[in-house]
Design an enzyme around this catalytic site. Structure first.
Site, mmCIF file in Angstrom:
data_model
loop_
_atom_site.group_PDB
_atom_site.id
_atom_site.type_symbol
_atom_site.label_atom_id
_atom_site.label_comp_id
_atom_site.label_asym_id
_atom_site.label_seq_id
_atom_site.Cartn_x
_atom_site.Cartn_y
_atom_site.Cartn_z
ATOM 1 N N GLY A 187 0.845 -1.073 -0.142
ATOM 2 C CA GLY A 187 0.088 0.075 0.020
ATOM 3 C C GLY A 187 0.747 1.146 -0.174
ATOM 4 O O GLY A 187 1.847 1.223 0.595
ATOM 5 N N ARG A 196 0.476 -5.065 -6.512
ATOM 6 C CA ARG A 196 0.438 -6.593 -5.897
ATOM 7 C C ARG A 196 0.829 -7.568 -6.936
ATOM 8 O O ARG A 196 0.571 -7.410 -8.262
ATOM 9 C CB ARG A 196 -0.766 -7.171 -5.343
ATOM 10 C CG ARG A 196 -1.246 -5.979 -4.135
ATOM 11 C CD ARG A 196 -2.367 -6.575 -3.150
ATOM 12 N NE ARG A 196 -2.944 -5.466 -2.353
ATOM 13 C CZ ARG A 196 -2.333 -4.821 -1.434
ATOM 14 N NH1 ARG A 196 -0.966 -5.096 -1.040
ATOM 15 N NH2 ARG A 196 -2.949 -4.017 -0.922
ATOM 16 N N ARG A 221 -4.923 7.420 3.422
ATOM 17 C CA ARG A 221 -3.569 7.062 2.731
ATOM 18 C C ARG A 221 -2.817 8.046 1.943
ATOM 19 O O ARG A 221 -1.956 8.113 1.529
ATOM 20 C CB ARG A 221 -3.979 5.606 1.787
ATOM 21 C CG ARG A 221 -4.161 4.477 2.531
ATOM 22 C CD ARG A 221 -2.850 3.437 2.060
ATOM 23 N NE ARG A 221 -2.822 3.156 0.694
ATOM 24 C CZ ARG A 221 -3.655 2.031 0.340
ATOM 25 N NH1 ARG A 221 -4.011 1.130 1.291
ATOM 26 N NH2 ARG A 221 -3.651 1.427 -0.845
ATOM 27 N N SER A 257 6.460 -6.552 1.677
ATOM 28 C CA SER A 257 7.634 -6.405 0.586
ATOM 29 C C SER A 257 8.887 -6.686 1.153
ATOM 30 O O SER A 257 9.825 -6.930 0.205
ATOM 31 C CB SER A 257 7.736 -4.631 0.411
ATOM 32 O OG SER A 257 6.177 -4.095 0.530
ATOM 33 N N HIS A 292 -22.158 13.743 23.701
ATOM 34 C CA HIS A 292 -21.740 12.992 22.498
ATOM 35 C C HIS A 292 -20.346 12.321 22.762
ATOM 36 O O HIS A 292 -19.732 12.537 23.600
ATOM 37 C CB HIS A 292 -21.559 14.083 21.358
ATOM 38 C CG HIS A 292 -20.797 15.496 21.936
ATOM 39 N ND1 HIS A 292 -19.322 15.355 21.674
ATOM 40 C CD2 HIS A 292 -21.159 16.574 22.659
ATOM 41 C CE1 HIS A 292 -18.668 16.434 22.213
ATOM 42 N NE2 HIS A 292 -19.922 17.257 22.811
ATOM 43 N N ASP A 352 2.965 -1.057 11.451
ATOM 44 C CA ASP A 352 2.777 -2.412 11.926
ATOM 45 C C ASP A 352 3.928 -3.200 11.701
ATOM 46 O O ASP A 352 3.953 -4.357 11.409
ATOM 47 C CB ASP A 352 1.540 -3.201 11.545
ATOM 48 C CG ASP A 352 1.658 -3.266 10.096
ATOM 49 O OD1 ASP A 352 2.361 -2.523 9.296
ATOM 50 O OD2 ASP A 352 0.575 -3.960 9.692
ATOM 51 N N ARG A 365 -4.910 -2.284 9.064
ATOM 52 C CA ARG A 365 -5.072 -3.767 8.726
ATOM 53 C C ARG A 365 -5.393 -4.635 10.140
ATOM 54 O O ARG A 365 -6.245 -4.466 10.834
ATOM 55 C CB ARG A 365 -3.864 -4.221 8.150
ATOM 56 C CG ARG A 365 -3.857 -5.563 7.245
ATOM 57 C CD ARG A 365 -2.793 -5.801 6.577
ATOM 58 N NE ARG A 365 -2.217 -5.008 5.646
ATOM 59 C CZ ARG A 365 -2.688 -5.032 4.416
ATOM 60 N NH1 ARG A 365 -3.424 -5.747 4.014
ATOM 61 N NH2 ARG A 365 -2.364 -4.091 3.621
ATOM 62 N N THR A 415 4.413 2.239 5.744
ATOM 63 C CA THR A 415 3.021 2.023 5.571
ATOM 64 C C THR A 415 2.421 2.623 6.803
ATOM 65 O O THR A 415 2.863 2.987 7.993
ATOM 66 C CB THR A 415 2.852 0.507 6.050
ATOM 67 O OG1 THR A 415 1.340 0.230 6.715
ATOM 68 C CG2 THR A 415 3.685 -0.359 7.167
ATOM 69 N N ILE A 416 1.045 3.336 6.457
ATOM 70 C CA ILE A 416 0.473 3.935 7.448
ATOM 71 C C ILE A 416 0.142 3.264 8.668
ATOM 72 O O ILE A 416 -0.211 3.766 9.822
ATOM 73 C CB ILE A 416 -0.888 4.681 6.644
ATOM 74 C CG1 ILE A 416 -1.949 3.674 6.464
ATOM 75 C CG2 ILE A 416 -0.759 5.662 5.598
ATOM 76 C CD1 ILE A 416 -3.209 4.044 6.247
ATOM 77 N N ASP A 417 0.076 1.800 8.691
ATOM 78 C CA ASP A 417 -0.321 1.117 9.622
ATOM 79 C C ASP A 417 0.675 1.051 10.955
ATOM 80 O O ASP A 417 0.374 0.607 12.133
ATOM 81 C CB ASP A 417 -0.418 -0.317 9.469
ATOM 82 C CG ASP A 417 -1.523 -0.617 8.056
ATOM 83 O OD1 ASP A 417 -2.215 0.392 7.998
ATOM 84 O OD2 ASP A 417 -1.394 -1.303 7.520
ATOM 85 N N ASP A 472 5.889 -5.017 5.802
ATOM 86 C CA ASP A 472 6.463 -6.395 5.978
ATOM 87 C C ASP A 472 6.382 -7.531 4.634
ATOM 88 O O ASP A 472 7.258 -7.975 4.513
ATOM 89 C CB ASP A 472 5.650 -7.217 7.083
ATOM 90 C CG ASP A 472 6.304 -7.044 8.360
ATOM 91 O OD1 ASP A 472 7.064 -6.461 8.431
ATOM 92 O OD2 ASP A 472 5.588 -7.174 9.541
HETATM 93 O O1 F6P Z 1 -1.425 -1.380 4.674
HETATM 94 C C1 F6P Z 1 -2.208 -0.204 4.642
HETATM 95 C C2 F6P Z 1 -3.366 -0.278 4.256
HETATM 96 O O2 F6P Z 1 -4.098 0.977 4.117
HETATM 97 C C3 F6P Z 1 -4.318 -0.879 5.547
HETATM 98 O O3 F6P Z 1 -4.606 -0.084 6.643
HETATM 99 C C4 F6P Z 1 -5.317 -1.573 4.757
HETATM 100 O O4 F6P Z 1 -6.079 -2.677 5.625
HETATM 101 C C5 F6P Z 1 -4.904 -1.874 3.434
HETATM 102 O O5 F6P Z 1 -3.914 -1.219 3.329
HETATM 103 C C6 F6P Z 1 -6.076 -1.808 2.382
HETATM 104 O O6 F6P Z 1 -5.359 -2.232 1.149
HETATM 105 P P1 F6P Z 1 -6.116 -1.633 -0.203
HETATM 106 O O7 F6P Z 1 -5.590 -0.673 -0.729
HETATM 107 O O8 F6P Z 1 -5.184 -2.817 -1.137
HETATM 108 O O9 F6P Z 1 -7.615 -1.880 -0.150
#
Ligand code: F6P
Length: 323
Positions: free
Chosen positions: A14, A75, A256, A108, A219, A132, A174, A128-130, A106
């Site tokens: 991603g 991919r 993203r 990659s 709220h 992780d 993710r 990666t934005i995650d 990971d």
């Molecule tokens: O790994 C980055 C991410 O945006 C995750 O947060 C998300 O689960 C995934 O990629 C979404 O992937 P795609 O853009 O292939 O739907």
């Protein structure tokens, strides 16, 4: 191994804000340190297909501030096979590439490890934005994604406040809860749900909302990590059991994109430089990481085996601040 004279750079998995800043750094530092730099389009798929062009100092002009990845990403099923990896290494050699810098997550790096097993030198840069990737305290894109999510949730809070509503906001990540946790702290969410920590709907979601209402809140924001999902279902159950009108919002891919933050631009620039420096010194099959606040590197196999648990302190802070 012969001296490295030409390096290839690709982005994979991603996209993440800061990837362009990292590409720019690899290209400029590479050329500055006397290397040729080849840009590979569309990740490993582009490598197998030979979508490769030499990059110059000017090919990375005016892109530091841009989101996405100018090299694009994809991919690639073929690359998951032994034959695909072998072909990728062969194509790289045909284009005169001696080593590869892989900017991604990971998955990659697993591909990069496979390339290294075919005798092809690699360096990984975590993006990666995650956030992780176990081996690194920071992954490029995380800070920008947090800022984007925070801004959106602040807006959702405005409308939640106007209607005395609860909003379930699903953020990306993710299978990891890093975005959810930090964004919950940053937006003062009443409840945060992350895949790393099992939860009980009655005890951990409904009760805190009722308690908050009894303390005078009007709220409520529930941050729900993508790894848990089912935001609509959670919203319906909250409404049913608390009587609070509830909506669900899935923030999705907006997280993203966008211009990278200062942190992402600076980190990407340092990580790109570190990657090139390693190759010039003849050190490869490593991942550039942030460790104890410093940019350093780790053997790629060790990097892939390293785990990074979600900080307990973060969860405790999020809970206390939501009182
Ligand atoms: O790994 C980055 C991410 O945006 C995750 O947060 C998300 O689960 C995934 O990629 C979404 O992937 P795609 O853009 O292939 O739907």
């Amino acid at each position: 191994m012969n001296e490295i004279k030409t390096i290839g750079v690709l982005t994979s998995g991603g996209d993440a804000p800061g990837m362009n800043a990292a590409i720019r750094s690899v290209v400029r530092c590479g050329i500055g340190l006397g290397l040729r730099v080849m840009g590979i389009k569309k990740g490993y798929r582009g490598l197998i297909n030979g979508e490769i062009e030499e990059m110059t100092l000017r090919s990375v002009s005016d892109m530091l501030q841009r989101g996405g990845t100018i090299l694009q990403t994809a991919r690639c099923k073929e690359f998951t096979t032994e034959a695909g990896v072998k072909k990728a290494a062969e194509v790289a050699r045909i284009f005169g590439i001696d080593a590869l810098v892989v900017i991604g997550g990971d998955g990659s790096f697993r591909g990069a490890l496979d390339m290294s097993r075919h005798g092809f030198p690699v360096i990984g840069i975590p993006a990666t934005i995650d956030n992780d990737i176990g081996c690194s305290e920071y992954t490029l894109g995380f800070d920008t994604a947090l800022a984007t999510a925070m801004e959106a949730i602040d807006k959702i809070r405005d409308t939640a406040g106007s209607h005395d509503r609860c909003n379930v906001v699903e953020v990306m990540g993710r299978n990891a809860g890093y975005i959810a946790l930090d964004v919950a702290i940053a937006t003062g969410a009443e409840v945060v749900l992350v895949p790393e920590i099992p939860f009980d709907m009655a005890e951990d979601v409904i009760k805190p909302l009722i308690d908050a209402r009894n303390r005078g809140k009007k709220h409520y924001i529930i941050i729900n990590a993508e790894g848990i999902g089912n935001s609509e279902k959670i919203a319906r159950e909250v409404e049913e059991k608390t009587g609070i009108e509830t909506r669900a919002t899935i923030l999705g891919h907006v997280q993203r994109g966008g211009s990278p933050s200062v942190t992402d631009r600076v980190m990407a620039s340092h990580m790109g430089f570190h990657a090139v420096e390693l190759l010039v010194k003849g050190e490869y099959n490593r991942v550039v990481v942030k460790k104890d606040g410093k940019i350093t590197s780790m053997d790629i196999e060790e990097a892939l085996a390293t785990k990074k648990p979600l900080p307990d302190r973060g969860i405790a802070v999020a809970k206390l601040l939501s009182l």
